[in-house]
Write a protein that holds these residues in place. Sequence first.
Motif, short mmCIF file in Angstrom:
data_model
loop_
_atom_site.label_atom_id
_atom_site.label_comp_id
_atom_site.label_asym_id
_atom_site.label_seq_id
_atom_site.Cartn_x
_atom_site.Cartn_y
_atom_site.Cartn_z
N ALA A 157 -3.84 6.37 5.70
CA ALA A 157 -2.61 6.36 6.49
C ALA A 157 -1.95 4.99 6.48
N GLN A 158 -2.29 4.16 5.52
CA GLN A 158 -1.73 2.82 5.50
C GLN A 158 -0.29 2.85 4.98
N ARG A 159 0.45 1.87 5.38
CA ARG A 159 1.83 1.75 4.90
C ARG A 159 1.82 1.33 3.44
N PRO A 160 2.86 1.75 2.67
CA PRO A 160 2.90 1.39 1.25
C PRO A 160 2.77 -0.10 0.98
N GLY A 161 3.28 -0.96 1.83
CA GLY A 161 3.20 -2.40 1.62
C GLY A 161 1.79 -2.94 1.78
N ARG A 162 0.90 -2.15 2.37
CA ARG A 162 -0.48 -2.57 2.61
C ARG A 162 -1.43 -1.54 2.02
N ALA A 163 -1.29 -1.30 0.76
CA ALA A 163 -2.06 -0.25 0.09
C ALA A 163 -3.56 -0.54 0.15
N ALA A 164 -4.32 0.50 0.38
CA ALA A 164 -5.77 0.39 0.35
C ALA A 164 -6.21 0.16 -1.10
N ALA A 165 -7.48 -0.18 -1.29
CA ALA A 165 -7.99 -0.44 -2.63
C ALA A 165 -7.79 0.77 -3.55
N ALA A 166 -8.01 1.97 -3.03
CA ALA A 166 -7.82 3.18 -3.84
C ALA A 166 -6.37 3.33 -4.26
N ALA A 167 -5.45 3.00 -3.37
CA ALA A 167 -4.03 3.07 -3.71
C ALA A 167 -3.68 2.02 -4.75
N ALA B 270 -2.15 0.71 -10.33
CA ALA B 270 -2.51 0.08 -11.60
C ALA B 270 -2.49 1.10 -12.74
N GLN B 271 -2.96 2.32 -12.47
CA GLN B 271 -2.92 3.36 -13.49
C GLN B 271 -1.48 3.74 -13.83
N LEU B 272 -0.62 3.78 -12.82
CA LEU B 272 0.79 4.08 -13.07
C LEU B 272 1.43 2.99 -13.92
N ALA B 273 1.09 1.75 -13.65
CA ALA B 273 1.68 0.63 -14.38
C ALA B 273 1.35 0.70 -15.87
N ASP C 109 5.04 6.93 -3.04
CA ASP C 109 5.65 5.81 -2.31
C ASP C 109 4.84 4.52 -2.39
N HIS C 110 3.62 4.56 -2.86
CA HIS C 110 2.82 3.35 -3.02
C HIS C 110 3.26 2.54 -4.23
N ALA C 111 4.13 3.10 -5.04
CA ALA C 111 4.62 2.41 -6.24
C ALA C 111 6.14 2.40 -6.21
N TYR C 112 6.73 1.53 -6.99
CA TYR C 112 8.18 1.53 -7.15
C TYR C 112 8.53 1.15 -8.58
N ASP C 113 8.31 -0.10 -8.95
CA ASP C 113 8.64 -0.55 -10.31
C ASP C 113 7.89 0.25 -11.37
N GLU C 114 6.71 0.72 -11.04
CA GLU C 114 5.87 1.43 -12.00
C GLU C 114 6.50 2.73 -12.51
N LEU D 45 13.80 6.65 -7.61
CA LEU D 45 12.90 5.63 -8.15
C LEU D 45 13.30 5.20 -9.57
N HIS D 46 14.44 5.65 -10.04
CA HIS D 46 14.97 5.30 -11.36
C HIS D 46 14.12 5.83 -12.51
N ALA D 47 13.46 6.96 -12.29
CA ALA D 47 12.72 7.63 -13.35
C ALA D 47 13.63 8.70 -13.96
N VAL D 48 13.28 9.15 -15.14
CA VAL D 48 14.04 10.19 -15.84
C VAL D 48 13.22 11.48 -15.80
N THR D 49 13.73 12.49 -15.11
CA THR D 49 12.97 13.74 -15.02
C THR D 49 13.36 14.68 -16.15
N MET D 50 12.37 15.40 -16.63
CA MET D 50 12.58 16.35 -17.72
C MET D 50 13.20 17.63 -17.18
N ARG D 51 14.08 18.20 -17.97
CA ARG D 51 14.77 19.43 -17.59
C ARG D 51 13.80 20.61 -17.51
N ASP D 52 12.97 20.75 -18.53
CA ASP D 52 12.07 21.90 -18.59
C ASP D 52 10.80 21.65 -17.80
#
Length: 184
Positions: free
Chosen positions: A50-60, A65-68, A93-98, A129-136
Amino acid sequence: MTPLRLAVIVGSTRESRTGDRIGRWFVDRARRRDGLAVTVVDLADHDPGAQRPGRAAAAAGSFVAQLARAEAFVVVTPEYNHSFPGSLKQAIDHAYDEWQAKPVGFVSYGCGSIGLHAVDQLRTVFTALHAVTMRDVVGVDLLDGAPSPWAADECERAADVLLDQLRWWGLALRDGRAARPYVS
């Protein structure tokens, strides 16, 4: 050419979920493709709590890191009450630039709607989040908690189309990010 790094995110964390089975099916199909390096990111293994995105737990932090490292994503999502799970939103929400300037595809499932209500809402989130979603989309209709056997061929064809689109967009966006930084 360096393979495109595709992360398949299993978005349900429920104990009796179907998403892990559908995710395994999709990952197996994707790994048969040349030009893709596929990893699985199962939210059941990344409990941000239940942590806020700015204070991500180790698992988050591990999740981010995997998203990056990924250059493209597929989100495997159920539809709960015409939307996607809260645990998936919290993880996103735990990521943005990724997420930025990377393609996102969807494998959705549900009863009757094949999860398309969840996908519609996820498109809005990923656009922000400035991602490109696929149509299909690969949509799986559940019958008594299991994928309908009549839809197997249709799902396989849809998966092939989605993987083709993701690879094209993933390579184009990878080249674009290498040529110039993305501006958000």
